[in-house]
Design a protein around this motif. Structure first.
Motif, short mmCIF file in Angstrom:
data_model
loop_
_atom_site.label_atom_id
_atom_site.label_comp_id
_atom_site.label_asym_id
_atom_site.label_seq_id
_atom_site.Cartn_x
_atom_site.Cartn_y
_atom_site.Cartn_z
N LEU A 53 0.82 -1.30 0.04
CA LEU A 53 -0.02 0.08 -0.07
C LEU A 53 0.82 1.16 0.07
O LEU A 53 0.65 2.30 -0.76
N PHE A 54 2.04 1.23 1.03
CA PHE A 54 2.72 2.29 1.08
C PHE A 54 3.53 2.61 -0.54
O PHE A 54 3.73 3.76 -1.06
N GLY A 55 3.83 1.54 -0.91
CA GLY A 55 4.71 1.83 -2.20
C GLY A 55 3.56 2.29 -3.29
O GLY A 55 4.15 3.07 -4.19
N SER A 56 2.39 2.01 -3.13
CA SER A 56 1.46 2.73 -4.29
C SER A 56 1.28 4.01 -3.81
O SER A 56 1.09 5.08 -4.72
N LEU A 57 1.26 4.62 -2.45
CA LEU A 57 0.90 5.93 -2.06
C LEU A 57 2.06 6.76 -2.40
O LEU A 57 1.83 7.83 -2.84
N GLY A 58 3.06 6.17 -2.11
CA GLY A 58 4.25 6.91 -2.12
C GLY A 58 4.62 8.05 -1.01
O GLY A 58 3.71 8.34 -0.05
N ILE A 59 5.32 9.02 -1.40
CA ILE A 59 5.69 10.27 -0.29
C ILE A 59 5.53 11.59 -1.01
O ILE A 59 6.14 12.62 -0.34
N GLY A 60 4.50 11.79 -1.67
CA GLY A 60 4.31 12.88 -2.12
C GLY A 60 3.83 13.06 -3.82
O GLY A 60 2.93 13.44 -4.53
N SER A 61 5.10 12.57 -4.42
CA SER A 61 5.28 12.79 -5.68
C SER A 61 4.44 11.41 -6.67
O SER A 61 4.79 11.30 -7.72
N GLY A 62 3.80 10.53 -6.05
CA GLY A 62 3.44 9.33 -6.41
C GLY A 62 4.00 8.14 -5.95
O GLY A 62 4.96 8.17 -5.01
N GLY A 63 3.67 6.99 -6.56
CA GLY A 63 4.22 5.72 -5.86
C GLY A 63 5.68 5.73 -6.02
O GLY A 63 6.41 6.09 -6.67
N PHE A 64 6.07 5.09 -4.75
CA PHE A 64 7.52 4.70 -4.56
C PHE A 64 7.89 3.32 -4.49
O PHE A 64 9.15 2.91 -4.48
N GLN A 65 7.18 2.50 -5.07
CA GLN A 65 7.52 1.00 -4.81
C GLN A 65 8.81 0.75 -6.29
O GLN A 65 9.34 -0.02 -5.75
N PRO A 66 8.74 1.64 -7.06
CA PRO A 66 9.75 1.17 -8.13
C PRO A 66 11.31 1.73 -7.33
O PRO A 66 12.27 1.05 -7.98
N VAL A 67 11.20 2.53 -6.50
CA VAL A 67 12.39 2.74 -5.82
C VAL A 67 12.82 2.18 -4.49
O VAL A 67 13.59 2.72 -3.75
N TYR A 68 12.08 1.04 -4.10
CA TYR A 68 12.28 0.25 -2.75
C TYR A 68 13.50 -0.37 -2.92
O TYR A 68 13.93 -0.51 -1.81
#
Ligand SMILES: Cc1cc2nc3c(=O)[nH]c(=O)nc-3n(C[C@H](O)[C@H](O)[C@H](O)COP(=O)(O)OP(=O)(O)OC[C@H]3O[C@@H](n4cnc5c(N)ncnc54)[C@H](O)[C@@H]3O)c2cc1C
Length: 307
Positions: free
Chosen positions: A240-255
């Motif tokens: 879920l957090f990977g999809s939500l991200g930290i502001g600019s969109g999903g962060f899953q790709p940079v996990y």
């Protein structure tokens, strides 16, 4: 704060945690003195710069201003300058419709960039349409979740949203050490308390230096006292957090990126208050190419790339 021309002032600037150097004072001084440095006499050395992206163009411009007479800018692209600043227009009759093919969102803490945007009075007053700033849909496991502008993220994401926000505001206790809140490190940088910022940051380096983003999140949110008070469950909350991200969109790709790199973005304000350049960011390098000073740069030359 914006100036009359719709450009951001340099008030937003502060030293970054990785350099601790105050580029805003340096550039404010450069503005007063008409350049970042000056030779005592005209410099007759020939200077070659490879690449007419923004870095090369700024370097050429500053060297000319400093008194270097002979600057050649080598550019592999025979058609255009600007490199990864590429604002694609769809229709000459509708110049307001632009697709930014490279850089597109610009936080005011990018002090060097804003220094040059302001020099050319390029409007940066528009807010970038980040998730949650405008109506957004987050797609998660095949379902679309509506996130209305200015509201909290969809309830499915509440736990991870709350956890991350608490971590930013309150820090975390990991391996028996209380780590300062990232926002307080940013505040220390803004207030010029560089020694405090450095000491707090060192704790992050000591504890998370070998962690990727994902493994650091696991350390933080499955610890005895997770920020936000709720343990994150594996794998669901992390997905879920990977999809939500930290502001600019999903962060899953940079996990798999280093946690410290992500935290540099956060602490340096590079995820905050993103700006859009309505005329297209390429106007910056276009402006530089067409200014009088640039006439003194030798015509860009095509250099074969070697791979
Ligand atoms: C898809 C994408 C999204 C991005 N999003 C953002 C963003 O939102 N915000 C942000 O701040 N930054 C963003 N960036 C990063 C930003 O675009 C770059 O950091 C910046 O444009 C780099 O400028 P530069 O001059 O250092 O390099 P470049 O723009 O890459 O310029 C290098 C130039 O050198 C030329 N060159 C290369 N080799 C040779 C050679 N051998 N001989 C002659 N010429 C050569 C190239 O043709 C090019 O013109 C993004 C980048 C990309 C690709």
């Amino acid at each position: 704060m914006t100036t009359e021309a719709g450009c951001f002032s340099q008030d937003h600037a502060f030293p970054f945690i990785d350099t601790l150097f105050d580029y805003s004072s340096f550039l404010a001084n450069a503005k007063l003195k008409g350049g970042i440095g000056h030779f005592q006499h005209v410099c007759h050395e020939r200077v070659a710069i490879v690449g007419a992206g923004l870095s090369g163009m700024v370097a050429a411009r500053e060297l000319l201003k400093a008194g270097v007479e002979n600057v050649t800018l080598f550019e592999a692209n025979p058609i255009r300058n600007g490199g990864r600043l590429l604002s694609q227009r769809f229709d000459a009759n509708m110049p307001e419709y632009i697709a930014e093919m490279g850089a597109m969102r610009f936080p005011p803490s990018e002090v060097g960039l804003f220094h040059y945007l302001n020099e050319f009075n390029i409007d940066t007053a528009s807010v970038f349409p980040e998730p949650g700033i405008v109506d957004t849909e987050i797609h998660f496991q095949g379902e679309a979740h509506k996130w209305l502008a200015g509201m909290a993220p969809p309830s499915l994401f509440s736990r991870v949203d709350r956890g991350w926000r608490c971590f930013l505001k309150e820090g975390v206790t990991v391996e028996g050490k209380q780590l300062q809140a990232p926002v307080s490190i940013t505040q220390a940088l803004k207030e010029g308390r560089l020694a405090d910022a450095k000491e707090s940051w060192q704790q992050y380096l000591d504890i998370f230096g070998d962690n990727c983003f994902y493994s650091a999140l696991v350390k933080i949110f499955t610890s005895a006292n997770p920020p936000g008070g709720e343990l994150w469950q594996k794998p669901d909350d992390f997905a879920l957090f990977g999809s939500l991200g930290i502001g600019s969109g999903g962060f899953q790709p940079v996990y798999r990126a280093a946690f410290i790199e992500i935290m540099q973005l956060v602490v340096n304000g590079l995820e905050d208050d993103q700006r859009l350049v309505p005329a297209g960011i390429e106007t910056l390098t276009d402006n530089m190419s067409s200014e009088k000073l640039h006439e003194r740069v030798s015509t860009p030359v095509l250099v074969p790339r070697t791979f």
